[in-house]
Design an enzyme around this catalytic site. Structure first.
Site, short mmCIF file in Angstrom:
data_model
loop_
_atom_site.label_atom_id
_atom_site.label_comp_id
_atom_site.label_asym_id
_atom_site.label_seq_id
_atom_site.Cartn_x
_atom_site.Cartn_y
_atom_site.Cartn_z
N GLY A 106 4.56 0.56 4.43
CA GLY A 106 5.09 0.44 3.27
C GLY A 106 5.49 -1.10 2.87
O GLY A 106 5.21 -1.46 1.35
N GLU A 129 -0.05 3.71 9.54
CA GLU A 129 0.54 4.97 9.47
C GLU A 129 -0.49 5.80 10.37
O GLU A 129 0.22 6.93 10.96
CB GLU A 129 0.43 5.48 8.04
CG GLU A 129 1.43 4.96 7.22
CD GLU A 129 1.02 3.47 6.61
OE1 GLU A 129 1.93 3.24 5.71
OE2 GLU A 129 -0.01 3.30 6.54
#
Length: 255
Positions: A106, A129
């Site tokens: 993020g 991720e």
């Protein structure tokens, strides 16, 4: 507060403040959206710096918080996650990310929401991720591919590897690499210079470029054409052209 908006001399600094790693939990995401929308509205904010502090930009999402969420919970949250980052990307003013330390997951996606990225020579960026059995969910699959091209984006997303500042610059992921203690000063100087520019024309340029990247060229040209003609109704256009004729290029002072 986990995010603060500090305004001085036309520059608004969106400062992440959630030690030690600025993990982007739900509360931080929501606060980011709130302040991005405030920066959009405020006339005294003419350019924006996104900054995580001297040591780290943002190391990613709050994994412990995410681990506790099941599928129904994330179905409800995923849109809010994206909307928080989109609010930053849609600030209609020049935005620069000042990246120090880690900008992962993020954090990298947040940096992608800026118009340019200035990184410390010790910065590390990536979309890890996949190592959690996930994919980027805050715009990474879309903004990264648009910025550096699909093949390079797939390499980073498929492998989850981190890249150091120099490689990030070679990939086009960051625009400048400077000494760690100069990152914020460089970013602020870029923003401060543009804060003195013609606000409506800068907004027009940003919207025309961003819209054009998201659509076909004919639609992009139509957006450009509308903004170009519309700027002839602004005081900044009158001031800029008058200064050019009377004083020469680059001397106009805008309000």
């Amino acid at each position: 507060m986990t995010v603060n908006l500090e305004v001085a001399e036309g520059v608004g600094t969106l400062r992440l403040d959630r030690p030690p790693m600025n993990a982007l939990d739900v509360a931080t995401q929501d606060r980011l959206k709130e302040l991005a929308e405030e920066a959009t509205r405020r006339d005294d904010v003419r350019a924006v710096v996104i900054y995580g502090g001297e040591k780290v930009f943002a190391a990613g999402a709050d994994i412990k918080e995410m681990q506790a969420m099941d599928h129904p919970a994330m179905v409800l949250r995923a849109r809010g996650l994206q909307e928080s980052f989109t609010a930053v990307a849609r600030i209609p003013k020049p935005v620069v990310a000042a990246v120090t330390g880690y900008a992962l997951g993020g954090g990298c996606e947040l940096a992608l929401c800026a118009d340019i990225r200035i990184a410390a020579d010790n910065a590390k960026l990536g979309q890890p991720e996949i190592l959690l059995g996930l994919i980027p969910g805050a715009g990474g699959t879309q903004r990264l591919a648009r910025l550096i091209g699909p093949s390079k984006a797939k390499d980073l997303i498929f492998t989850g590897r981190m890249v150091k500042a120099d490689e990030a610059r070679e990939l086009g992921l960051v625009d400048r690499v400077v000494a760690a203690d100069q990152v914020y000063a460089e970013a602020h100087a870029w923003a401060a210079k543009l804060a003195q520019g013609p606000a409506i024309a800068l907004r027009a340029a940003k919207e025309s470029i961003d819209t054009g990247l998201e659509t076909d060229i004919e639609t992009g040209l139509a957006v450009e054409r509308g903004w170009f003609a519309g700027l002839f109704a602004t005081e900044d256009r009158e001031r800029g052209m008058r200064s050019f004729v009377e004083e020469g290029p680059g001397k106009a002072k805008f309000l």
